[in-house]
Design a protein around this motif. Structure first.
Motif, mmCIF file in Angstrom:
data_model
loop_
_atom_site.group_PDB
_atom_site.id
_atom_site.type_symbol
_atom_site.label_atom_id
_atom_site.label_comp_id
_atom_site.label_asym_id
_atom_site.label_seq_id
_atom_site.Cartn_x
_atom_site.Cartn_y
_atom_site.Cartn_z
ATOM 1 N N ARG A 24 0.815 -1.218 0.000
ATOM 2 C CA ARG A 24 0.000 0.000 0.000
ATOM 3 C C ARG A 24 0.844 1.262 0.000
ATOM 4 N NH1 ARG A 24 -2.957 -3.552 3.339
ATOM 5 N NH2 ARG A 24 -5.000 -4.006 2.411
ATOM 6 N N GLY A 25 0.433 2.188 -0.837
ATOM 7 C CA GLY A 25 0.948 3.544 -0.847
ATOM 8 C C GLY A 25 -0.221 4.499 -0.700
ATOM 9 N N ASP A 26 0.056 5.762 -0.570
ATOM 10 C CA ASP A 26 -1.009 6.747 -0.395
ATOM 11 C C ASP A 26 -1.213 7.638 -1.615
ATOM 12 O OD1 ASP A 26 -1.669 5.919 2.191
ATOM 13 O OD2 ASP A 26 -0.065 7.133 3.074
ATOM 14 N N GLY A 27 -0.439 7.417 -2.665
ATOM 15 C CA GLY A 27 -0.624 8.196 -3.880
ATOM 16 C C GLY A 27 -1.837 7.736 -4.658
ATOM 17 N N PRO A 28 -2.247 8.515 -5.671
ATOM 18 C CA PRO A 28 -3.473 8.206 -6.430
ATOM 19 C C PRO A 28 -3.244 7.235 -7.577
ATOM 20 C CG PRO A 28 -2.603 10.302 -7.152
ATOM 21 C CD PRO A 28 -1.679 9.823 -6.053
ATOM 22 N N LEU A 29 -2.382 6.253 -7.351
ATOM 23 C CA LEU A 29 -2.012 5.319 -8.405
ATOM 24 C C LEU A 29 -1.974 3.890 -7.876
ATOM 25 C CD1 LEU A 29 -0.855 4.716 -11.284
ATOM 26 C CD2 LEU A 29 1.418 5.168 -10.329
ATOM 27 N N ILE A 30 -2.675 2.995 -8.554
ATOM 28 C CA ILE A 30 -2.626 1.559 -8.265
ATOM 29 C C ILE A 30 -2.028 0.865 -9.480
ATOM 30 C CG2 ILE A 30 -3.958 -0.531 -7.809
ATOM 31 C CD1 ILE A 30 -6.106 1.237 -6.541
ATOM 32 N N ILE A 31 -1.037 0.029 -9.248
ATOM 33 C CA ILE A 31 -0.488 -0.789 -10.312
ATOM 34 C C ILE A 31 -0.946 -2.224 -10.080
ATOM 35 C CG2 ILE A 31 1.598 -1.650 -11.430
ATOM 36 C CD1 ILE A 31 2.955 0.946 -10.675
ATOM 37 N N SER A 32 -1.706 -2.724 -11.015
ATOM 38 C CA SER A 32 -2.187 -4.096 -10.982
ATOM 39 C C SER A 32 -1.203 -4.966 -11.758
ATOM 40 C CB SER A 32 -3.583 -4.167 -11.613
ATOM 41 O OG SER A 32 -3.979 -5.492 -11.859
ATOM 42 N N LEU A 33 -0.826 -6.092 -11.158
ATOM 43 C CA LEU A 33 0.142 -7.013 -11.760
ATOM 44 C C LEU A 33 -0.490 -8.406 -11.813
ATOM 45 C CD1 LEU A 33 3.082 -5.633 -9.654
ATOM 46 C CD2 LEU A 33 2.973 -5.459 -12.144
ATOM 47 N N PRO A 34 -1.345 -8.645 -12.800
ATOM 48 C CA PRO A 34 -2.130 -9.884 -12.810
ATOM 49 C C PRO A 34 -1.440 -11.094 -13.422
ATOM 50 C CG PRO A 34 -2.854 -8.474 -14.594
ATOM 51 C CD PRO A 34 -1.801 -7.704 -13.838
ATOM 52 N N HIS A 35 -0.315 -10.885 -14.130
ATOM 53 C CA HIS A 35 0.275 -11.989 -14.890
ATOM 54 C C HIS A 35 1.745 -12.237 -14.600
ATOM 55 C CE1 HIS A 35 -3.025 -11.382 -18.214
ATOM 56 N NE2 HIS A 35 -3.440 -12.152 -17.230
ATOM 57 N N THR A 36 2.279 -11.696 -13.514
ATOM 58 C CA THR A 36 3.699 -11.886 -13.225
ATOM 59 C C THR A 36 3.972 -13.144 -12.410
ATOM 60 O OG1 THR A 36 3.622 -10.549 -11.206
ATOM 61 C CG2 THR A 36 4.108 -9.391 -13.262
ATOM 62 N N GLY A 37 2.942 -13.803 -11.934
ATOM 63 C CA GLY A 37 3.119 -14.973 -11.085
ATOM 64 C C GLY A 37 3.504 -16.220 -11.865
ATOM 65 N N THR A 38 4.204 -17.104 -11.175
ATOM 66 C CA THR A 38 4.579 -18.397 -11.767
ATOM 67 C C THR A 38 4.228 -19.574 -10.859
ATOM 68 O OG1 THR A 38 6.822 -18.174 -10.875
ATOM 69 C CG2 THR A 38 6.454 -17.400 -13.137
ATOM 70 N N ASP A 39 3.619 -19.320 -9.697
ATOM 71 C CA ASP A 39 3.232 -20.402 -8.800
ATOM 72 C C ASP A 39 2.000 -21.123 -9.353
ATOM 73 O OD1 ASP A 39 5.234 -19.455 -7.185
ATOM 74 O OD2 ASP A 39 3.919 -18.675 -5.615
ATOM 75 N N ILE A 40 2.020 -22.441 -9.253
ATOM 76 C CA ILE A 40 0.879 -23.249 -9.674
ATOM 77 C C ILE A 40 0.576 -24.236 -8.558
ATOM 78 C CG2 ILE A 40 -0.026 -24.871 -11.382
ATOM 79 C CD1 ILE A 40 1.920 -23.702 -13.417
ATOM 80 N N PRO A 41 -0.636 -24.222 -7.994
ATOM 81 C CA PRO A 41 -0.976 -25.176 -6.941
ATOM 82 C C PRO A 41 -0.698 -26.613 -7.376
ATOM 83 C CG PRO A 41 -2.674 -23.489 -7.101
ATOM 84 C CD PRO A 41 -1.745 -23.275 -8.266
ATOM 85 N N ALA A 42 -0.243 -27.423 -6.444
ATOM 86 C CA ALA A 42 0.219 -28.779 -6.767
ATOM 87 C C ALA A 42 -0.854 -29.604 -7.464
ATOM 88 C CB ALA A 42 0.681 -29.483 -5.496
ATOM 89 N N GLU A 43 -2.110 -29.476 -7.045
ATOM 90 C CA GLU A 43 -3.163 -30.301 -7.644
ATOM 91 C C GLU A 43 -3.426 -29.912 -9.100
ATOM 92 O OE1 GLU A 43 -5.340 -26.792 -5.737
ATOM 93 O OE2 GLU A 43 -3.589 -28.051 -5.291
ATOM 94 N N ILE A 44 -3.119 -28.650 -9.445
ATOM 95 C CA ILE A 44 -3.249 -28.227 -10.838
ATOM 96 C C ILE A 44 -2.014 -28.647 -11.631
ATOM 97 C CG2 ILE A 44 -3.445 -26.234 -12.376
ATOM 98 C CD1 ILE A 44 -5.019 -24.811 -10.177
ATOM 99 N N GLU A 45 -0.848 -28.427 -11.049
ATOM 100 C CA GLU A 45 0.384 -28.758 -11.775
ATOM 101 C C GLU A 45 0.454 -30.249 -12.115
ATOM 102 O OE1 GLU A 45 4.972 -27.388 -12.059
ATOM 103 O OE2 GLU A 45 3.857 -26.888 -10.247
ATOM 104 N N ALA A 46 -0.170 -31.081 -11.299
ATOM 105 C CA ALA A 46 -0.152 -32.525 -11.565
ATOM 106 C C ALA A 46 -0.858 -32.886 -12.870
ATOM 107 C CB ALA A 46 -0.806 -33.267 -10.404
ATOM 108 N N THR A 47 -1.702 -31.984 -13.382
ATOM 109 C CA THR A 47 -2.436 -32.250 -14.623
ATOM 110 C C THR A 47 -1.740 -31.658 -15.849
ATOM 111 O OG1 THR A 47 -3.805 -30.252 -14.487
ATOM 112 C CG2 THR A 47 -4.591 -32.204 -13.312
#
Length: 273
Positions: free
Chosen positions: A9-32
């Motif tokens: 959190r910051g207090d400026g009038p700007l939000i940066i959304s980062l929806p696609h930078t992740g690389t984690d995959i839950p184990a039950e999904i990765e198994a498929t």
């Protein structure tokens, strides 16, 4: 907060959304998934690192560490295509940008599994993003939701030729005020890099859903070509060459331009008239 949802959190009038930078995959999904590399291939590699400076500008960041293969939080939760008639990927993708299958035979998520992932992963991301928008809108006359992305410079299945360095999306002008678009365009055009507005990428679900200029919420998507901060291979992406490492020296001119772009967003939000 969950272990995969990162809010700074910051207090400026700007939000940066980062929806696609992740690389984690839950184990039950990765198994498929037959290939761990293919499953992570289309991540927005290193974009969170590229924009790390924004926190010193007072920006708030909302990021999922989950791979878009598990759930794409920048797609319509109803499964409606953002680009009708064009090739794209869905809420729970079943293939890569290059058309490679993500799942083995009979392993693709069915409607029950998609609903489970939507509740477990999509909903918390958007609950967090909605809360940060409300928090900042309460203290500023306007705010900017900046949806940060990147993609390989050449993806023939999605677009012809080489993608411009800066790809601005405003849902054809519906998600933010013209003055914000003009300010971001001017910052891009002052750089040595190429730019297009509302070209192949006009803004994903986040930009389209949250942009409400009449209510002081201005949303804009920035899709960067990866060559601005990494040495993209000339050959097709493979486990031997993708992703290249983040290159600080190569990224420096792009980061300087991004600082000017985010400064323009903040200046607009402080005086949106």
């Amino acid at each position: 907060m969950t272990d995969w949802l990162e809010i700074r959190r910051g207090d400026g009038p700007l939000i940066i959304s980062l929806p696609h930078t992740g690389t984690d995959i839950p184990a039950e999904i990765e198994a498929t998934l037959p290939s761990a590399w293919i499953a992570r291939k289309d991540a927005d590699w290193w974009v969170d690192r590229l924009y790390a400076f924004a926190r010193d500008m007072g920006a708030t960041t909302v990021r999922t560490r989950l791979s878009r293969t598990a759930i794409d939080v920048n797609r319509d939760p109803a499964g409606v295509s953002l680009y009708p008639g064009q090739t794209t990927t869905g809420l729970c993708p079943v293939e890569t940008f290059d058309g490679e299958p993500l799942y083995g035979p009979g392993q693709a998520p069915d409607e029950t599994e998609i609903a489970r992932r939507r509740a477990a992963y999509f909903a918390p991301y958007h609950t967090a993003l909605t809360a940060e928008i409300a928090r900042l809108r309460a203290i500023h006359p306007a705010i900017v939701v900046y949806d940060a992305h990147s993609i390989r410079s050449h993806v023939p299945r999605l677009f012809d030729g080489e993608l411009p360095q800066f790809n601005i999306g405003t849902y054809d002008g519906a998600s933010c005020a013209p003055a914000l678009t003009a300010a971001v365009e001017a910052a891009c055009d002052a750089s040595p890099f190429s730019r297009v507005t509302n070209g192949r990428f006009r803004g994903g679900w986040i930009t389209r859903h949250y942009g409400a200029p009449a209510n002081g919420i201005h949303a804009i998507q920035m899709e960067l070509a990866c060559r601005g901060y990494m040495d993209e291979p000339a050959d097709p992406a493979s486990p031997d060459n993708w992703p290249p490492p983040f290159d600080d020296a190569r990224a420096a001119p792009l980061r300087a331009a991004l600082e000017r772009i985010l400064s323009a967003c903040i200046a607009f939000a402080k005086d949106p008239a």
